[in-house]
Every structure is written in C-alpha cells, then in structure tokens.
Design a protein around this motif. Structure first.
Motif, PDB file in Angstrom:
ATOM      1  N   ALA A  19       0.837  -1.201   0.000  1.00  0.00           N
ATOM      2  CA  ALA A  19       0.000   0.000   0.000  1.00  0.00           C
ATOM      3  C   ALA A  19       0.871   1.249   0.000  1.00  0.00           C
ATOM      4  O   ALA A  19       0.481   2.302  -0.512  1.00  0.00           O
ATOM      5  CB  ALA A  19      -0.915   0.000   1.216  1.00  0.00           C
ATOM      6  N   GLY A  42      -2.581   5.302  -0.870  1.00  0.00           N
ATOM      7  CA  GLY A  42      -1.775   5.050   0.332  1.00  0.00           C
ATOM      8  C   GLY A  42      -1.647   6.218   1.298  1.00  0.00           C
ATOM      9  O   GLY A  42      -0.895   6.142   2.268  1.00  0.00           O
ATOM     10  N   THR A  45      -2.783   5.331   4.913  1.00  0.00           N
ATOM     11  CA  THR A  45      -1.852   4.348   5.465  1.00  0.00           C
ATOM     12  C   THR A  45      -0.567   5.030   5.912  1.00  0.00           C
ATOM     13  O   THR A  45      -0.071   4.773   7.013  1.00  0.00           O
ATOM     14  CB  THR A  45      -1.546   3.257   4.415  1.00  0.00           C
ATOM     15  OG1 THR A  45      -2.783   2.653   4.018  1.00  0.00           O
ATOM     16  CG2 THR A  45      -0.628   2.194   4.978  1.00  0.00           C
ATOM     17  N   GLY A 212       0.959   3.893  -4.078  1.00  0.00           N
ATOM     18  CA  GLY A 212       1.911   3.593  -3.010  1.00  0.00           C
ATOM     19  C   GLY A 212       3.271   4.250  -3.164  1.00  0.00           C
ATOM     20  O   GLY A 212       4.065   4.267  -2.229  1.00  0.00           O
TER      21      GLY A 212
END
Ligand code: ADP
Ligand code: ADP
Length: 227
Positions: A19, A42, A45, A212
């Motif tokens: 991710a 991403g 995250t 990502g």
C-alpha cells in the motif's frame, strides 16, 4: 533537522500488496505538508504509520530525531484530527478539549482550565464549552476536534481529510482557520486530502502519491506552473 523523516517506508499487507512502497520524505520543522493522490494511493496508510496506528513493514520513521517505529501512538507526542472528528459524545466541549491534558496526568486543574480556554478562544468556542457534541453544528464539531489537537504542544498535527464532511461554504471557512491557526502556532503539519483547492492553498509543499509510490514533492506554485 527535519521534524519528521521517513526513510524507505514500506507497508505490505498480508497478501503481499504494498500500500506504501519505498517512500522517503523529510518534513521540515514548522512546515505544512500536504499528502494528495487518488483514492487508494496510500495517503491514510502513510499518515497512520506516522501516528503509530499502523505497523511499518520496513524503513525508518523518525520524529523529532527519535526513531519511533516501535513507539506506541501516545509516546509520539502528536495530535491527529480525524475525518469523523472522533469526539466523545458524553463529554462536554470543555472536557473533549481537556481530554489530552487529563491523559498526561499531573497537570493542575487551573492550568487545564487556562489552556482549554485559550484553545477555545482561538477557535471561537468559548460560549459553547458546556454543550455536548450532539448540540453543535458540523463546523463547531470540527473546531472542537481542532481544539483537542492544539491544547497541548506536540511535535506535529496530522489531519486526515478533516473537512470532507462539511458543506462547501464551511469548508472554505475552516480552510482559512486551519491555515491561520497553523501559522500562529508554527506547528509542523501533515494534511491528507484529495481536494485540489485545499492542497494548493494550504500547503507549503505537496507530496503526490500514486499506487503507493511518492511520485513528486513540490510547492503549490511549482505544481501549478508545470505543463
Ligand atoms: P487512501 O487513503 O489514499 O485512499 P489507503 O491508505 O486507505 O489509501 O489505502 C491504500 C491501499 O491499501 C488501498 O488499495 C487499500 O485498499 C489498501 N488497504 C488499506 N488497508 C488495508 C488492509 N487492512 N488490508 C489490505 N489492504 C489494505
Ligand atoms: P479511507 O476513507 O481512509 O480511505 P477506507 O474506507 O479505505 O478508508 O478503509 C476503511 C478501513 O478499512 C481502514 O481501516 C482500512 O485499513 C481498511 N481497509 C481498506 N481497504 C482494505 C482492504 N483491501 N482489505 C482490508 N481492509 C481494508
């Protein structure tokens, strides 16, 4: 020294999907950094790894000179403002803002009262301190969430799409307020959004993520002027 240093940060989920993929980024002391990119790139995250809500698969996260990979969220001295505000419904505005100070223990009641009033004043919440979140407008709830973030001094503020539940007019107002507050306090800020206007007006720099990967880091002006 950078306030936040990310060195080759990777987040891999169980199925081997990355991710976040080899992201390195330095955020300067007092800088307002925007994380943008399409849904699923991403952003959240990465933000959650800064705060410590998500384990880092590999790489180093350094905050205020300390490697924090294995530190619990409460030991990182950061304030996070969530999209849904995450206010405590049974607590008054005063107690919601005071909450982080009460967790710290050992702060005198006088001091707590002084700091909550100061934060509430900055956010024009002084007249609402005895109310519960259910009795507030969306903009006022957003202000309470910010009050809770600024009530103690922290290494950085982290925002996860804080304005996306507000209507367009309020969003504009709150954008101005966040900008004013950040300049006044000079606190390093990382702000996740998918809103171009927010990215271009709030950020000192904008970090663009894609699948990502960190695709680009530039000032709003540089991004605007590029072909
Ligand atoms: P953004 O905030 O940019 O929308 P996220 O950071 O939420 O993106 O998600 C990045 C990618 O990681 C997405 O493809 C998402 O589906 C995936 N992802 C997020 N959480 C998990 C998880 N717990 N398990 C597996 N994949 C996840
Ligand atoms: P956001 O609004 O931040 O993009 P999402 O709706 O993508 O949030 O994700 C909500 C929650 O679901 C998060 O905790 C995220 O980690 C988890 N999640 C997202 N994608 C996946 C996935 N593909 N597999 C498992 N969990 C996921």
């Amino acid at each position: 020294m950078a306030a936040i240093e990310m060195r080759n940060i990777v987040k891999e989920y169980g199925d081997g999907f990355k991710a976040v993929n080899d992201v390195s980024l330095d955020i300067a002391d007092g800088e307002f950094m925007i994380l943008v990119g399409p849904s699923g790139c991403g952003k959240s995250t990465l933000l959650r790894m800064i705060v410590g809500l998500e384990d880092i698969t590999s790489g180093d996260m350094v905050i205020g000179g300390d490697r924090v990979n294995d530190k619990a969220p409460r030991d990182r001295n950061l304030s996070m403002v969530f999209q849904n505000y995450a206010l405590y419904p049974h607590l008054t505005v005063f107690e919601n803002i005071a909450f982080p100070l009460r967790l710290q223990k050992g702060i005198a009641e006088d001091e707590i009262r002084r700091r909550v009033r100061e934060a509430a004043e900055m956010l024009e919440l002084n007249e609402h301190l005895d109310r519960k979140p259910a009795n507030l407008s969306g903009g006022q709830r957003q202000r309470v969430a910010m009050g809770r973030a600024i009530v103690r001094s922290v290494n950085a503020f982290l925002f996860d799409e804080p304005l996306s539940n507000l209507d367009a007019k309020l969003r504009g107002q709150m954008r101005t307020e966040i900008s004013r507050m950040q300049r006044r306090l000079g606190t390093t800020t990382v702000y996740v959004t998918h809103d171009q206007t927010e990215a271009m007006t709030l950020g000192d720099r904008v970090a663009v993520l894609r699948r990502g990967f960190l695709q680009q880091v530039a000032s709003p002006r540089e991004l605007y002027e590029q072909p």
